[in-house]
Design a protein around this motif. Structure first.
Motif, PDB file in Angstrom:
ATOM      1  N   ARG A 128      -0.230   8.225 -10.493  1.00  0.00           N
ATOM      2  CA  ARG A 128      -0.411   8.958 -11.772  1.00  0.00           C
ATOM      3  C   ARG A 128      -1.207   8.569 -12.796  1.00  0.00           C
ATOM      4  O   ARG A 128      -1.560   9.164 -13.900  1.00  0.00           O
ATOM      5  CB  ARG A 128       1.102   9.570 -12.224  1.00  0.00           C
ATOM      6  CG  ARG A 128       1.799  10.519 -11.547  1.00  0.00           C
ATOM      7  CD  ARG A 128       3.174  10.805 -12.253  1.00  0.00           C
ATOM      8  NE  ARG A 128       3.832   9.777 -12.964  1.00  0.00           N
ATOM      9  CZ  ARG A 128       5.146   9.299 -12.522  1.00  0.00           C
ATOM     10  NH1 ARG A 128       5.798   9.745 -11.792  1.00  0.00           N
ATOM     11  NH2 ARG A 128       5.485   8.485 -13.276  1.00  0.00           N
ATOM     12  N   GLY A 129      -1.984   7.274 -12.465  1.00  0.00           N
ATOM     13  CA  GLY A 129      -2.755   6.599 -13.589  1.00  0.00           C
ATOM     14  C   GLY A 129      -2.086   5.858 -14.779  1.00  0.00           C
ATOM     15  O   GLY A 129      -2.643   5.764 -15.689  1.00  0.00           O
ATOM     16  N   GLN A 130      -0.636   5.803 -14.543  1.00  0.00           N
ATOM     17  CA  GLN A 130      -0.195   5.388 -15.612  1.00  0.00           C
ATOM     18  C   GLN A 130       0.099   3.652 -15.756  1.00  0.00           C
ATOM     19  O   GLN A 130       0.465   2.836 -16.525  1.00  0.00           O
ATOM     20  CB  GLN A 130       1.542   5.691 -15.473  1.00  0.00           C
ATOM     21  CG  GLN A 130       1.554   6.946 -16.010  1.00  0.00           C
ATOM     22  CD  GLN A 130       2.952   7.543 -15.911  1.00  0.00           C
ATOM     23  OE1 GLN A 130       3.994   7.109 -15.167  1.00  0.00           O
ATOM     24  NE2 GLN A 130       3.230   8.802 -16.284  1.00  0.00           N
ATOM     25  N   VAL A 131      -0.543   3.036 -14.504  1.00  0.00           N
ATOM     26  CA  VAL A 131      -0.688   1.488 -14.325  1.00  0.00           C
ATOM     27  C   VAL A 131      -2.135   1.333 -14.480  1.00  0.00           C
ATOM     28  O   VAL A 131      -2.898   1.708 -13.906  1.00  0.00           O
ATOM     29  CB  VAL A 131      -0.135   1.168 -13.105  1.00  0.00           C
ATOM     30  CG1 VAL A 131      -0.448  -0.495 -13.056  1.00  0.00           C
ATOM     31  CG2 VAL A 131       1.333   1.547 -12.841  1.00  0.00           C
ATOM     32  N   ARG A 132      -2.573   0.862 -15.722  1.00  0.00           N
ATOM     33  CA  ARG A 132      -3.860   0.739 -15.877  1.00  0.00           C
ATOM     34  C   ARG A 132      -4.624  -0.362 -14.970  1.00  0.00           C
ATOM     35  O   ARG A 132      -5.734  -0.189 -14.430  1.00  0.00           O
ATOM     36  CB  ARG A 132      -4.284   0.186 -17.560  1.00  0.00           C
ATOM     37  CG  ARG A 132      -3.880   1.421 -18.300  1.00  0.00           C
ATOM     38  CD  ARG A 132      -4.702   1.159 -19.614  1.00  0.00           C
ATOM     39  NE  ARG A 132      -4.418   2.084 -20.481  1.00  0.00           N
ATOM     40  CZ  ARG A 132      -5.346   3.455 -20.513  1.00  0.00           C
ATOM     41  NH1 ARG A 132      -6.182   3.600 -19.753  1.00  0.00           N
ATOM     42  NH2 ARG A 132      -5.029   4.321 -21.567  1.00  0.00           N
ATOM     43  N   GLU A 133      -4.146  -1.560 -14.969  1.00  0.00           N
ATOM     44  CA  GLU A 133      -4.704  -2.570 -14.096  1.00  0.00           C
ATOM     45  C   GLU A 133      -3.624  -3.291 -13.164  1.00  0.00           C
ATOM     46  O   GLU A 133      -3.072  -4.056 -13.406  1.00  0.00           O
ATOM     47  CB  GLU A 133      -5.317  -3.588 -15.086  1.00  0.00           C
ATOM     48  CG  GLU A 133      -6.436  -3.047 -15.874  1.00  0.00           C
ATOM     49  CD  GLU A 133      -7.219  -4.099 -16.598  1.00  0.00           C
ATOM     50  OE1 GLU A 133      -7.327  -5.401 -16.168  1.00  0.00           O
ATOM     51  OE2 GLU A 133      -7.708  -3.702 -17.519  1.00  0.00           O
ATOM     52  N   PRO A 134      -3.390  -2.873 -11.962  1.00  0.00           N
ATOM     53  CA  PRO A 134      -2.473  -3.077 -10.992  1.00  0.00           C
ATOM     54  C   PRO A 134      -2.959  -4.521 -10.568  1.00  0.00           C
ATOM     55  O   PRO A 134      -4.199  -4.691 -10.457  1.00  0.00           O
ATOM     56  CB  PRO A 134      -2.312  -2.022 -10.093  1.00  0.00           C
ATOM     57  CG  PRO A 134      -3.383  -1.490 -10.159  1.00  0.00           C
ATOM     58  CD  PRO A 134      -3.899  -1.469 -11.567  1.00  0.00           C
ATOM     59  N   ALA A 135      -1.871  -5.430 -10.561  1.00  0.00           N
ATOM     60  CA  ALA A 135      -2.355  -6.840  -9.948  1.00  0.00           C
ATOM     61  C   ALA A 135      -2.966  -6.701  -8.482  1.00  0.00           C
ATOM     62  O   ALA A 135      -2.851  -5.700  -7.825  1.00  0.00           O
ATOM     63  CB  ALA A 135      -1.122  -7.644  -9.503  1.00  0.00           C
ATOM     64  N   VAL A 136      -4.208  -7.617  -8.464  1.00  0.00           N
ATOM     65  CA  VAL A 136      -5.017  -7.601  -7.265  1.00  0.00           C
ATOM     66  C   VAL A 136      -4.300  -7.717  -5.965  1.00  0.00           C
ATOM     67  O   VAL A 136      -4.587  -6.823  -4.755  1.00  0.00           O
ATOM     68  CB  VAL A 136      -6.191  -8.818  -7.282  1.00  0.00           C
ATOM     69  CG1 VAL A 136      -6.685  -8.749  -6.103  1.00  0.00           C
ATOM     70  CG2 VAL A 136      -7.026  -8.641  -8.591  1.00  0.00           C
ATOM     71  N   ASP A 137      -3.150  -8.427  -5.931  1.00  0.00           N
ATOM     72  CA  ASP A 137      -2.444  -8.432  -4.567  1.00  0.00           C
ATOM     73  C   ASP A 137      -1.851  -7.166  -4.242  1.00  0.00           C
ATOM     74  O   ASP A 137      -1.628  -6.814  -3.236  1.00  0.00           O
ATOM     75  CB  ASP A 137      -1.539  -9.619  -4.618  1.00  0.00           C
ATOM     76  CG  ASP A 137      -0.318  -9.614  -5.694  1.00  0.00           C
ATOM     77  OD1 ASP A 137      -0.715  -8.925  -6.931  1.00  0.00           O
ATOM     78  OD2 ASP A 137       0.791  -9.934  -5.499  1.00  0.00           O
ATOM     79  N   ARG A 138      -1.292  -6.435  -5.319  1.00  0.00           N
ATOM     80  CA  ARG A 138      -0.530  -5.124  -5.068  1.00  0.00           C
ATOM     81  C   ARG A 138      -1.898  -4.162  -4.569  1.00  0.00           C
ATOM     82  O   ARG A 138      -1.409  -3.300  -3.744  1.00  0.00           O
ATOM     83  CB  ARG A 138      -0.052  -4.726  -6.191  1.00  0.00           C
ATOM     84  CG  ARG A 138       1.174  -5.577  -6.504  1.00  0.00           C
ATOM     85  CD  ARG A 138       1.787  -5.137  -7.832  1.00  0.00           C
ATOM     86  NE  ARG A 138       3.126  -6.041  -7.989  1.00  0.00           N
ATOM     87  CZ  ARG A 138       4.171  -5.704  -8.923  1.00  0.00           C
ATOM     88  NH1 ARG A 138       3.878  -4.886  -9.728  1.00  0.00           N
ATOM     89  NH2 ARG A 138       5.004  -6.506  -8.978  1.00  0.00           N
TER      90      ARG A 138
END
Length: 53
Positions: free
Chosen positions: A22-32
């Motif tokens: 939904r775009g609520q996580v602006r910058e997810p961790a690279v490993d994820r």
């Protein structure tokens, strides 16, 4: 693929995956991001909309 299936493949929480979707996580961790892309069989750029160098 359902969020339940993706969660099972990545080990990530369905709620977290839903927030990413939904775009609520602006910058997810690279490993994820890598884990999600691998599970989906796509490049990380395909799900982040970022160009690779």
């Amino acid at each position: 693929m359902s969020l339940r299936e993706l969660a099972a493949l990545t080990g990530l929480d369905r709620g977290y995956l839903s927030r990413i979707e939904r775009g609520q996580v602006r910058e997810p961790a690279v490993d994820r991001v890598l884990s999600i892309a691998t599970a989906l069989g796509v490049s990380p750029a395909a799900i982040t909309h970022e160009e690779t160098p």
